[in-house]
Scaffold this motif. Structure first.
Motif, PDB file in Angstrom:
ATOM      1  N   GLY B 122       0.813  -1.215   0.000  1.00 29.22           N
ATOM      2  CA  GLY B 122       0.000   0.000   0.000  1.00 29.22           C
ATOM      3  C   GLY B 122       0.847   1.266   0.000  1.00 29.22           C
ATOM      4  N   TRP B 123       1.823   1.326   0.869  1.00 31.26           N
ATOM      5  CA  TRP B 123       2.693   2.509   0.946  1.00 31.26           C
ATOM      6  C   TRP B 123       3.412   2.713  -0.385  1.00 31.26           C
ATOM      7  CZ3 TRP B 123       7.846   3.587   0.278  1.00 31.26           C
ATOM      8  CH2 TRP B 123       8.314   4.805   0.814  1.00 31.26           C
ATOM      9  N   THR B 124       3.860   1.611  -0.964  1.00 26.84           N
ATOM     10  CA  THR B 124       4.697   1.676  -2.156  1.00 26.84           C
ATOM     11  C   THR B 124       3.947   2.187  -3.377  1.00 26.84           C
ATOM     12  OG1 THR B 124       6.017  -0.121  -1.225  1.00 26.84           O
ATOM     13  CG2 THR B 124       6.259   0.266  -3.579  1.00 26.84           C
ATOM     14  N   MET B 125       2.615   2.092  -3.342  1.00 33.73           N
ATOM     15  CA  MET B 125       1.845   2.612  -4.477  1.00 33.73           C
ATOM     16  C   MET B 125       2.135   4.099  -4.696  1.00 33.73           C
ATOM     17  SD  MET B 125       0.012   0.205  -5.875  1.00 33.73           S
ATOM     18  CE  MET B 125      -1.270   1.078  -6.795  1.00 33.73           C
ATOM     19  N   ALA B 126       2.365   4.840  -3.610  1.00 36.71           N
ATOM     20  CA  ALA B 126       2.550   6.293  -3.735  1.00 36.71           C
ATOM     21  C   ALA B 126       3.793   6.622  -4.557  1.00 36.71           C
ATOM     22  CB  ALA B 126       2.578   6.931  -2.351  1.00 36.71           C
ATOM     23  N   PRO B 127       4.989   6.253  -4.114  1.00 31.07           N
ATOM     24  CA  PRO B 127       6.157   6.571  -4.941  1.00 31.07           C
ATOM     25  C   PRO B 127       6.178   5.776  -6.247  1.00 31.07           C
ATOM     26  CG  PRO B 127       6.813   5.241  -3.042  1.00 31.07           C
ATOM     27  CD  PRO B 127       5.390   5.655  -2.813  1.00 31.07           C
ATOM     28  N   GLY B 128       5.521   4.619  -6.266  1.00 33.74           N
ATOM     29  CA  GLY B 128       5.546   3.784  -7.467  1.00 33.74           C
ATOM     30  C   GLY B 128       5.018   4.490  -8.695  1.00 33.74           C
ATOM     31  N   LEU B 129       4.145   5.472  -8.483  1.00 32.90           N
ATOM     32  CA  LEU B 129       3.560   6.168  -9.632  1.00 32.90           C
ATOM     33  C   LEU B 129       4.426   7.314 -10.123  1.00 32.90           C
ATOM     34  CD1 LEU B 129      -0.048   5.974  -8.309  1.00 32.90           C
ATOM     35  CD2 LEU B 129       0.672   5.164 -10.567  1.00 32.90           C
ATOM     36  N   LEU B 130       5.454   7.661  -9.370  1.00 35.52           N
ATOM     37  CA  LEU B 130       6.309   8.780  -9.784  1.00 35.52           C
ATOM     38  C   LEU B 130       7.028   8.504 -11.099  1.00 35.52           C
ATOM     39  CD1 LEU B 130       8.107   9.760  -6.459  1.00 35.52           C
ATOM     40  CD2 LEU B 130       6.635  11.253  -7.845  1.00 35.52           C
ATOM     41  N   HIS B 131       7.454   7.258 -11.264  1.00 32.39           N
ATOM     42  CA  HIS B 131       8.418   6.969 -12.316  1.00 32.39           C
ATOM     43  C   HIS B 131       7.808   7.073 -13.706  1.00 32.39           C
ATOM     44  CE1 HIS B 131      10.903   6.053  -8.940  1.00 32.39           C
ATOM     45  NE2 HIS B 131       9.880   5.365  -8.450  1.00 32.39           N
ATOM     46  N   GLY B 132       6.567   6.598 -13.823  1.00 34.90           N
ATOM     47  CA  GLY B 132       5.883   6.750 -15.099  1.00 34.90           C
ATOM     48  C   GLY B 132       5.633   8.214 -15.419  1.00 34.90           C
ATOM     49  N   ALA B 133       5.221   8.958 -14.403  1.00 34.66           N
ATOM     50  CA  ALA B 133       4.966  10.387 -14.612  1.00 34.66           C
ATOM     51  C   ALA B 133       6.251  11.104 -15.030  1.00 34.66           C
ATOM     52  CB  ALA B 133       4.399  11.004 -13.341  1.00 34.66           C
ATOM     53  N   TYR B 134       7.334  10.729 -14.385  1.00 40.47           N
ATOM     54  CA  TYR B 134       8.627  11.333 -14.718  1.00 40.47           C
ATOM     55  C   TYR B 134       8.980  11.061 -16.188  1.00 40.47           C
ATOM     56  CZ  TYR B 134      13.730  11.651 -15.037  1.00 40.47           C
ATOM     57  OH  TYR B 134      15.002  11.943 -15.450  1.00 40.47           O
ATOM     58  N   GLU B 135       8.828   9.818 -16.607  1.00 39.42           N
ATOM     59  CA  GLU B 135       9.184   9.469 -17.990  1.00 39.42           C
ATOM     60  C   GLU B 135       8.299  10.198 -18.988  1.00 39.42           C
ATOM     61  OE1 GLU B 135      11.700   7.642 -19.100  1.00 39.42           O
ATOM     62  OE2 GLU B 135      12.446   7.054 -17.123  1.00 39.42           O
ATOM     63  N   CYS B 136       7.007  10.256 -18.698  1.00 35.29           N
ATOM     64  CA  CYS B 136       6.072  10.963 -19.588  1.00 35.29           C
ATOM     65  C   CYS B 136       6.475  12.421 -19.745  1.00 35.29           C
ATOM     66  CB  CYS B 136       4.661  10.944 -18.998  1.00 35.29           C
ATOM     67  SG  CYS B 136       3.708   9.538 -19.486  1.00 35.29           S
ATOM     68  N   MET B 285       6.255   4.679 -21.026  1.00 29.46           N
ATOM     69  CA  MET B 285       6.556   4.121 -19.712  1.00 29.46           C
ATOM     70  C   MET B 285       5.830   2.811 -19.452  1.00 29.46           C
ATOM     71  SD  MET B 285       3.741   4.775 -17.551  1.00 29.46           S
ATOM     72  CE  MET B 285       2.222   5.654 -17.744  1.00 29.46           C
ATOM     73  N   MET B 286       5.152   2.288 -20.473  1.00 25.76           N
ATOM     74  CA  MET B 286       4.309   1.122 -20.199  1.00 25.76           C
ATOM     75  C   MET B 286       5.108  -0.121 -19.802  1.00 25.76           C
ATOM     76  SD  MET B 286       1.364  -0.651 -22.428  1.00 25.76           S
ATOM     77  CE  MET B 286       0.410   0.849 -22.623  1.00 25.76           C
ATOM     78  N   ASN B 287       6.173  -0.424 -20.537  1.00 26.04           N
ATOM     79  CA  ASN B 287       6.951  -1.615 -20.190  1.00 26.04           C
ATOM     80  C   ASN B 287       7.509  -1.528 -18.774  1.00 26.04           C
ATOM     81  OD1 ASN B 287       6.553  -3.120 -22.505  1.00 26.04           O
ATOM     82  ND2 ASN B 287       8.322  -2.263 -23.569  1.00 26.04           N
ATOM     83  N   ALA B 288       8.055  -0.348 -18.452  1.00 26.87           N
ATOM     84  CA  ALA B 288       8.622  -0.192 -17.106  1.00 26.87           C
ATOM     85  C   ALA B 288       7.540  -0.336 -16.047  1.00 26.87           C
ATOM     86  CB  ALA B 288       9.315   1.162 -16.982  1.00 26.87           C
ATOM     87  N   ALA B 289       6.365   0.252 -16.308  1.00 29.56           N
ATOM     88  CA  ALA B 289       5.292   0.188 -15.320  1.00 29.56           C
ATOM     89  C   ALA B 289       4.819  -1.251 -15.137  1.00 29.56           C
ATOM     90  CB  ALA B 289       4.134   1.081 -15.746  1.00 29.56           C
ATOM     91  N   ARG B 290       4.689  -1.988 -16.242  1.00 22.38           N
ATOM     92  CA  ARG B 290       4.233  -3.378 -16.124  1.00 22.38           C
ATOM     93  C   ARG B 290       5.277  -4.255 -15.456  1.00 22.38           C
ATOM     94  NH1 ARG B 290       0.530  -4.027 -21.683  1.00 22.38           N
ATOM     95  NH2 ARG B 290      -1.117  -2.727 -20.779  1.00 22.38           N
ATOM     96  N   TYR B 358      14.824  -9.121 -13.582  1.00 18.40           N
ATOM     97  CA  TYR B 358      16.077  -8.350 -13.557  1.00 18.40           C
ATOM     98  C   TYR B 358      16.673  -8.291 -14.964  1.00 18.40           C
ATOM     99  CZ  TYR B 358      15.851  -9.106  -8.461  1.00 18.40           C
ATOM    100  OH  TYR B 358      15.459  -9.173  -7.140  1.00 18.40           O
ATOM    101  N   GLN B 359      16.653  -9.430 -15.669  1.00 16.20           N
ATOM    102  CA  GLN B 359      17.200  -9.390 -17.025  1.00 16.20           C
ATOM    103  C   GLN B 359      16.395  -8.406 -17.881  1.00 16.20           C
ATOM    104  OE1 GLN B 359      20.042 -10.646 -18.124  1.00 16.20           O
ATOM    105  NE2 GLN B 359      19.665  -9.632 -20.097  1.00 16.20           N
ATOM    106  N   THR B 360      15.089  -8.392 -17.687  1.00  6.46           N
ATOM    107  CA  THR B 360      14.261  -7.463 -18.456  1.00  6.46           C
ATOM    108  C   THR B 360      14.563  -6.022 -18.047  1.00  6.46           C
ATOM    109  OG1 THR B 360      12.598  -9.191 -18.619  1.00  6.46           O
ATOM    110  CG2 THR B 360      11.887  -6.957 -19.158  1.00  6.46           C
ATOM    111  N   GLY B 361      14.832  -5.806 -16.769  1.00 10.40           N
ATOM    112  CA  GLY B 361      15.234  -4.470 -16.323  1.00 10.40           C
ATOM    113  C   GLY B 361      16.530  -4.028 -16.985  1.00 10.40           C
ATOM    114  N   ILE B 362      17.446  -4.963 -17.091  1.00  9.09           N
ATOM    115  CA  ILE B 362      18.708  -4.646 -17.788  1.00  9.09           C
ATOM    116  C   ILE B 362      18.428  -4.297 -19.246  1.00  9.09           C
ATOM    117  CG2 ILE B 362      20.870  -5.676 -18.599  1.00  9.09           C
ATOM    118  CD1 ILE B 362      20.763  -7.409 -15.933  1.00  9.09           C
ATOM    119  N   GLU B 363      17.558  -5.073 -19.870  1.00  9.67           N
ATOM    120  CA  GLU B 363      17.230  -4.821 -21.287  1.00  9.67           C
ATOM    121  C   GLU B 363      16.556  -3.460 -21.474  1.00  9.67           C
ATOM    122  OE1 GLU B 363      17.982  -7.049 -23.802  1.00  9.67           O
ATOM    123  OE2 GLU B 363      18.715  -8.650 -22.480  1.00  9.67           O
ATOM    124  N   LEU B 364      15.785  -3.034 -20.473  1.00 10.76           N
ATOM    125  CA  LEU B 364      15.159  -1.699 -20.561  1.00 10.76           C
ATOM    126  C   LEU B 364      16.222  -0.629 -20.739  1.00 10.76           C
ATOM    127  CD1 LEU B 364      12.364  -1.499 -17.806  1.00 10.76           C
ATOM    128  CD2 LEU B 364      12.032  -1.357 -20.280  1.00 10.76           C
TER     129      LEU B 364
END
Lengths: 561, 561
Positions: B122-136, B285-290, B358-364
């Motif tokens: 629950g707590w993590t949902m808050a910062p979790g949304l920052l990253h997509g917004a940042y990329e957009c 940001m869709m791949n990163a968000a998923r 993790y491998q997919t994160g590296i590929e990102l």
């Protein structure tokens, strides 16, 4: 949307596909059973469930039961619905006429409880515990004890509990420590703490009859030292016994049923049955109780399915390939293959579950009162083997299938107001209580199939085979299951743990063969036509049946590497 | 018991098995990445997660978030933990240095969020949304917009939301009706209602930056008429914008994250990117968000597993065949095959999930900044294909696996105080949001695999094959998967719906092959010895891998009868 019993579906499976009245008529006490009687009882039951119990489901979740100062307040409406239930005579439906019951077949009670659980699982826990207590008392209570307590339990005037679990003794009841000390007047003083006691305290009835597992002073250790005692909340003169509810658990769901921590402080009780034979006294009702739980799973799955079906018939999102309604911006999701697959697959489980559970309910009565000893023995084998399978397979489907139905709602499914997430939460407990599903698997494979080299199972499988007109996929599956049984038996001789590793796979394989029989049985009825019966039949053979190969493959290597 | 990041496990998979620093070093901006840097960040992250976030999990469930008079109060401790999170610079871990970030690889952020979600979804949902917004904002915002809003989003000083869903437009965003009307000053007025807005209103930050999908007056119907707008809670001068929270949803779980109904009443906003290109702006940001959501599933499964493992190591019930401790009345349940099978199977999913995510994160990162265009293209293919598979497979495992872990507790698992039932409830939502798992399956098969005749998938599978030293079971499985792809493609040419019926099976088959690769990759590392790595490896090949045959069998007949 409240649950509405799908009367036509239940009727078709019970009366047409299984001909329950015809099967029961040879049994003593059921000579006059006929379809008209079944129809009448089912219609009245459906009306009661829909009108009195289903509307209270949401209140059962919130506010749920509340605990204050040792008392439990059940949700608004629960008490009135329970009083109406008793007044209409529903608790005593299958009780013996000499105990004030109607002596109707067990399977009718089974359908009633399937519907009640579907409509309101929490509420249904209260009367659901009456039937085991009734059977225990009826078969093991002394005449004195029966005279004092049985009529009120049969009629539901007083509710009952089963006090088995202790903090350190859950699946392993043999570890229980509650003590019972005999007194000069023939009563006993009972002391100890019991947990997870459904309905241990509430405001539905004036008195509560607790059946408590405890140890006499001279008891041997382990499960063979447990005795069963009747310990009432109020004694015959109305005074309070020293039994108290310490708190109720906060649970994932099932908030309509208070799960109590019960404390017995030198409480007055009486022995039910022989000393140290408490577990045996409870076995008399175990098959029926587990079948009740299987029917909870079936009912809750049907409840989730009704909600999902209604939502899918109104919600439009996106297009799927195929004919489309150009006047709308999107297609109904009931036309999307991913949604159809969920709905049809869950329907196939509900239908197969009903056939199997109803047939097992019929066998429960035949095992007791068929005039032919061989038939009684066959019925007993059927019940002993199928009960753990149905309890496990259909409580698992109740939870996972309800979760699949939740998925149909998308984000709305996760929100309380749509009701489906409550069903998922409520359904989860049925995989645990009345013997965890892991214990059901061990019961099936280690305790029932392996000891007689699969003979009893072969007898049941032969009945499925002889049933005739079966689907061509069924016979080879039965033979492969028998081969797997031999393989596991061989492995178990090499490695005593082998059967424990694969017991769950074995139970699934048996469940799938049984469901295959159920669908083959439905399919051969001339009335099983049209999309109502074709779609779930297709879903079963396409999406469910392939799991059998997977389970059989897993059973080939039951020994750990 | 609070969640503790299993640092040694993550480290082994990320640094030893995958050599993430070595893989990333060719990419622009990561030339100086080395294991010591990874170790340092992971250690600090683990300390923060364990010390600041994990202890707040229970409060996130009860009392959870409360809504009153348009305001949302987050659970006790949430605000302090969030402030500490920002102060330590965690939000900007992977942000570009020119935006005030640390420019670290995405995969480190991925591990951080896996742990945060495990500790407190629950707590993590808050910062979790920052990253997509940042990329957009970073990729599509005008210089003016970026100057005004990007630094605060990058640093986490202001939290962000994604306002997409409307009551009638969930999976089908093209049906959205929220309007945006241009004003003379270049701003727009935004009006409409958005639902399911995580963090739409709260007390964690002074301002909230909403990214809103809406229609301009001249917008074409459907998804190609959606524009993206930035609509803040407070305007630059600090005054309140006409954005309000109407209520928060009562949900099955995730009570620590307010799910808001947001109303925009002629609210002031600005266009992000081109008119009518809102969905494209979000795709960045869709791949990163998923992938983040897949990591939630992995993290929550690991959290449930930690609880179950600890319980199983202390709880004694019954005997199992084998050596026993005669000084005790019963064996530890961690020695029971049914329990071991659950624990080892969930561990095998967690480990495989980490390798794949993790491998997919590296590929990102490689897709963005590897100097070689072919390598960038290969990385892009990997991300496009694996992201829907991981999102679906690991959120499903997060829920079902957590439910299996609950089962280890017996009745105690159903009770709140043990914590595991909260994880089951919290985990359920991840199967729905960020594109339902059914949509992930369609994305994989219908949108990505079939259109190019399986060419991109073949390229990814060739990488798995070429990886060398693989398990002998892997190569034939890859070939059978390719055969199944051709079969489904043929069927889809006959019947346009065929692929939609089996998309879920297809995704599972790909997931199993990928997990097989992950286990074959782990196994060839000389450090993967001992029970820690052998037991889950055995569990994978014995209990998980056989599902592949079942899925491939289902794919053989994708057309409805």
């Amino acid at each position: 949307m409240d649950y509405a019993p799908p009367l036509a579906d239940n009727r078709f499976l019970l009366l047409e596909v299984l001909d329950a009245p015809g099967q029961l008529r040879p049994a003593a006490g059921h000579e006059h059973t006929d379809p008209a009687l079944f129809e009448q009882v089912l219609e009245e039951a459906a009306r009661f469930v829909k009108g009195a119990v289903a509307p209270l489901r949401a209140a059962g979740d919130q506010p749920g039961c509340r605990f204050e100062g040792g008392s439990v307040t059940t949700p608004p409406g629960f008490r009135d619905a329970y009083q109406a239930f008793c007044k209409a005579g529903w608790p005593a439906l299958a009780c013996a006429p000499e105990d004030g019951g109607q002596g109707l077949p067990w399977v009718l009670e089974g359908v009633l409880y399937e519907w009640l659980s579907a409509a309101n699982h929490g509420w249904t826990m209260a009367p659901g515990l009456l039937h085991g207590a009734y059977e225990c008392l009826r078969h093991h209570g002394s005449e004195e004890l029966k005279a004092a307590w049985l009529p009120q339990v049969a009629s539901g005037e007083w509710l009952a509990t089963m006090c088995l679990t202790e903090p350190h003794a859950g699946s392993d009841l043999g570890l229980a420590r509650t003590r019972a000390t005999p007194q000069a007047d023939g009563s006993l003083r009972v002391s100890g703490t019991k947990i997870f006691i459904s309905g241990g305290e509430h405001d539905l009835t004036e008195n509560i009859v607790h059946l408590v597992l405890a140890r006499l002073p001279d008891a041997p250790p382990g499960p063979k030292g447990l005795s069963l005692l009747l310990v009432p909340k109020r004694l015959a003169d109305g005074t309070r016994n020293t039994v108290s509810c310490e708190r109720i658990e906060e649970k994932m769901g099932l908030h309509g049923s208070p799960t109590c921590v019960m404390r017995f402080d030198e409480a007055t009780g009486w022995l039910v049955g022989q000393p140290h034979r408490g577990l045996a006294a409870m076995f008399v009702m175990m098959n029926a109780a587990r079948l009740h739980v299987a029917l909870q799973g079936i009912g809750l799955l049907d409840a989730a399915l009704q909600l999902a079906r209604a939502y899918a018939a109104e919600r439009r999102q996106m297009r799927v390939p195929g004919p489309r309604d150009a006047s709308q911006a999107a297609d109904l999701i009931e036309g999307h293959p991913a949604v159809r697959r969920i709905l049809e697959t869950q329907q196939c489980w509900v239908d197969a579950g009903r056939v199997l559970a109803y047939q097992t309910g019929i066998e429960l009565d035949l095992a007791r009162s068929h005039p032919d000893a061989d038939r009684r023995e066959a019925a007993q084998q059927w019940c002993g083997l199928l009960t753990p399978v149905l309890k496990s397979a259909f409580t698992e489907q109740g939870f996972h299938g309800a979760s699949d139905c939740l998925q149909v709602f998308g984000g709305h499914g996760y929100v309380r107001e749509w009701g489906v997430e409550q069903i998922v939460r409520d359904a989860r407990v049925a995989m645990i209580y009345e013997g965890t599903n892991e214990i059901q698997a061990i019961d099936l494979l280690v305790r029932k199939v392996l000891p007689d080299g699969g003979a009893a199972l072969d007898a049941v499988l032969a009945r499925l085979q002889d049933d005739g007109g079966g689907d061509p996929r069924l016979l080879p599956a039965i033979e492969r299951l028998q081969g797997a049984t031999r393989g596991v038996a061989d492995a178990a001789r090499q490695d005593a743990q082998a059967a424990y590793w694969v017991a769950g796979d074995y139970l699934r394989a048996v469940a799938l063969v049984l469901a295959g029989w159920a669908w083959s049985r439905i399919a051969r009825h001339p009335g099983a036509t049209g999309p109502r019966w074709q779609a779930p039949a297709d879903a079963f053979w396409r999406w469910v049946w392939p799991e059998l190969d997977m389970r059989l493959a897993m059973l080939q290597a039951p020994t750990r590497p």
